[in-house]
Scaffold this active site. Structure first.
Site, PDB file in Angstrom:
ATOM      1  N   LYS A 109       0.195 -28.004  57.044  1.00  0.00           N
ATOM      2  CA  LYS A 109      -0.875 -27.130  56.560  1.00  0.00           C
ATOM      3  C   LYS A 109      -1.139 -26.058  57.614  1.00  0.00           C
ATOM      4  O   LYS A 109      -1.348 -26.360  58.789  1.00  0.00           O
ATOM      5  CB  LYS A 109      -2.161 -27.930  56.323  1.00  0.00           C
ATOM      6  N   ASP A 160      -3.653 -22.848  53.679  1.00  0.00           N
ATOM      7  CA  ASP A 160      -5.058 -23.186  53.394  1.00  0.00           C
ATOM      8  C   ASP A 160      -5.963 -22.017  53.776  1.00  0.00           C
ATOM      9  O   ASP A 160      -6.572 -22.010  54.840  1.00  0.00           O
ATOM     10  CB  ASP A 160      -5.389 -24.457  54.214  1.00  0.00           C
ATOM     11  N   LYS A 165      -8.281 -20.650  51.414  1.00  0.00           N
ATOM     12  CA  LYS A 165      -9.532 -20.797  50.639  1.00  0.00           C
ATOM     13  C   LYS A 165     -10.073 -19.456  50.140  1.00  0.00           C
ATOM     14  O   LYS A 165     -11.190 -19.048  50.477  1.00  0.00           O
ATOM     15  CB  LYS A 165     -10.601 -21.504  51.466  1.00  0.00           C
ATOM     16  N   ASP A 188     -13.338 -14.379  46.160  1.00  0.00           N
ATOM     17  CA  ASP A 188     -13.735 -12.970  46.050  1.00  0.00           C
ATOM     18  C   ASP A 188     -13.767 -12.639  44.560  1.00  0.00           C
ATOM     19  O   ASP A 188     -13.635 -13.529  43.718  1.00  0.00           O
ATOM     20  CB  ASP A 188     -12.735 -12.077  46.818  1.00  0.00           C
ATOM     21  N   THR A 211     -16.420 -30.682  52.653  1.00  0.00           N
ATOM     22  CA  THR A 211     -16.938 -31.989  53.095  1.00  0.00           C
ATOM     23  C   THR A 211     -18.007 -31.833  54.178  1.00  0.00           C
ATOM     24  O   THR A 211     -18.711 -32.776  54.498  1.00  0.00           O
ATOM     25  CB  THR A 211     -15.789 -32.889  53.611  1.00  0.00           C
ATOM     26  N   ARG A 253      -6.147 -34.196  63.601  1.00  0.00           N
ATOM     27  CA  ARG A 253      -6.211 -34.767  64.945  1.00  0.00           C
ATOM     28  C   ARG A 253      -5.592 -36.152  65.129  1.00  0.00           C
ATOM     29  O   ARG A 253      -5.016 -36.400  66.193  1.00  0.00           O
ATOM     30  CB  ARG A 253      -7.672 -34.744  65.438  1.00  0.00           C
TER      31      ARG A 253
HETATM   32  O1  C5P Z   1      -8.380 -33.238  62.411  1.00  0.00           O
HETATM   33  P1  C5P Z   1      -8.714 -33.615  60.992  1.00  0.00           P
HETATM   34  O2  C5P Z   1      -7.845 -34.746  60.463  1.00  0.00           O
HETATM   35  O3  C5P Z   1     -10.182 -33.873  60.793  1.00  0.00           O
HETATM   36  O4  C5P Z   1      -8.319 -32.312  60.164  1.00  0.00           O
HETATM   37  C1  C5P Z   1      -8.556 -32.193  58.781  1.00  0.00           C
HETATM   38  C2  C5P Z   1      -8.082 -30.863  58.296  1.00  0.00           C
HETATM   39  O5  C5P Z   1      -8.460 -30.718  56.942  1.00  0.00           O
HETATM   40  C3  C5P Z   1      -8.670 -29.666  59.026  1.00  0.00           C
HETATM   41  O6  C5P Z   1      -7.671 -28.646  59.029  1.00  0.00           O
HETATM   42  C4  C5P Z   1      -9.852 -29.267  58.179  1.00  0.00           C
HETATM   43  O7  C5P Z   1     -10.140 -27.890  58.267  1.00  0.00           O
HETATM   44  C5  C5P Z   1      -9.317 -29.593  56.771  1.00  0.00           C
HETATM   45  N1  C5P Z   1     -10.360 -29.817  55.764  1.00  0.00           N
HETATM   46  C6  C5P Z   1     -11.318 -30.807  55.884  1.00  0.00           C
HETATM   47  N2  C5P Z   1     -12.251 -30.971  54.875  1.00  0.00           N
HETATM   48  C7  C5P Z   1     -12.244 -30.165  53.806  1.00  0.00           C
HETATM   49  C8  C5P Z   1     -11.265 -29.165  53.667  1.00  0.00           C
HETATM   50  C9  C5P Z   1     -10.334 -29.013  54.687  1.00  0.00           C
HETATM   51  O8  C5P Z   1     -11.318 -31.561  56.853  1.00  0.00           O
HETATM   52  N3  C5P Z   1     -13.111 -30.360  52.841  1.00  0.00           N
END
Ligand code: C5P
Length: 233
Positions: free
Chosen positions: A32, A59, A61, A64, A119, A211
């Site tokens: 992603k 990604d 998003k 507009d 989220t 992460r």
């Molecule tokens: O590091 P982590 O596993 O928390 O990363 C989750 C990824 O998913 C990040 O790139 C975050 O921006 C993305 N994301 C999220 N929740 C959302 C939409 C996207 O955590 N609702």
């Protein structure tokens, strides 16, 4: 339906990203690319990662007026990504326009999914600041139904909402879910989380993992663990 693990490459430079991807000498992960990397490096980073054989979820998003989103999606369709997204809050018309813009002359197009409620948005803030009186689950379900009505392939949601989305929009409507943590790891700033194995049981089609893989001492081993748990390999 295809199920896979998507690694969130939340890096700020091309060098960092490519050095990270160089570690994966076996299976090429689905990655992603988010706003940070895309805004830092531009479309070239997408072409470079694609050339290396990875599938890409772009990604960005988009949100507009329909005409602007249609034209932006038409530009993005030339990048040959595998999946991209818009905010469902842009309305059914905007999502339809996005789909039109994304569809190439030969009828092919990347998968298009919608963000329902981020989220990071709590029910309390949604009601107090956005003046949305419904519950967060009703909002997510309605936004998912709107995305389906517009012809999209699915939504991004917390794994804990995947069941609700499938119930309302059918098993074929995709749930792409971030918020994944191993059972023995820290939650970081994520609140509504679950493990890769549980995400599979709940019905996620794709899990997005950042992460737990990118910050792991051994990212390749962490990725393989995700695949093992989520894909039950
Ligand atoms: O590091 P982590 O596993 O928390 O990363 C989750 C990824 O998913 C990040 O790139 C975050 O921006 C993305 N994301 C999220 N929740 C959302 C939409 C996207 O955590 N609702």
């Amino acid at each position: 339906m295809a199920k896979d693990v998507i690694i969130a490459c939340d890096f700020s430079s091309k060098e960092q990203t490519l050095a990270f991807l160089d570690r994966f000498t076996g299976r090429k992960p689905f990655v992603k690319i988010g706003m940070e990397l895309f805004y830092a490096e531009g479309p070239e980073i997408v072409r470079e990662i694609k050339k290396r054989g990875h599938r890409i979820f772009l990604d960005l998003k988009l949100h507009d007026i329909p005409n602007t989103v249609r034209k932006a999606m038409s530009v993005l369709s030339r990048l040959d990504v595998d999946m991209t997204n818009v905010h469902a809050a842009g309305t059914v018309d905007m999502m339809r326009a996005a789909l039109e813009g994304l569809t190439r002359e030969d009828g092919t197009r990347p998968l298009l999914i919608a963000v329902t409620q981020l989220t990071s948005t709590s029910e309390e803030r949604m009601q107090r600041e956005l003046l949305i009186g419904a519950s967060i689950n009703d909002t997510i379900a309605k936004y998912a139904e709107n995305a389906k009505e517009a012809g999209l392939d699915g939504v991004v949601c917390s794994p804990l909402e995947a069941e609700l989305v499938k119930e309302r929009c059918g098993a074929e409507f995709m749930a792409v879910t971030p918020g994944i943590r191993f059972a023995d790891a820290a939650a970081d700033d994520q609140v509504r989380i679950t493990t890769p194995a549980r995400a599979r049981e709940i019905g996620s089609d794709y899990i997005v993992v950042g992460r737990p893989v990118t910050a792991a001492a051994d990212p390749v081993a962490a990725y393989e663990r995700c695949c093992k748990e989520f894909l039950n390999e």
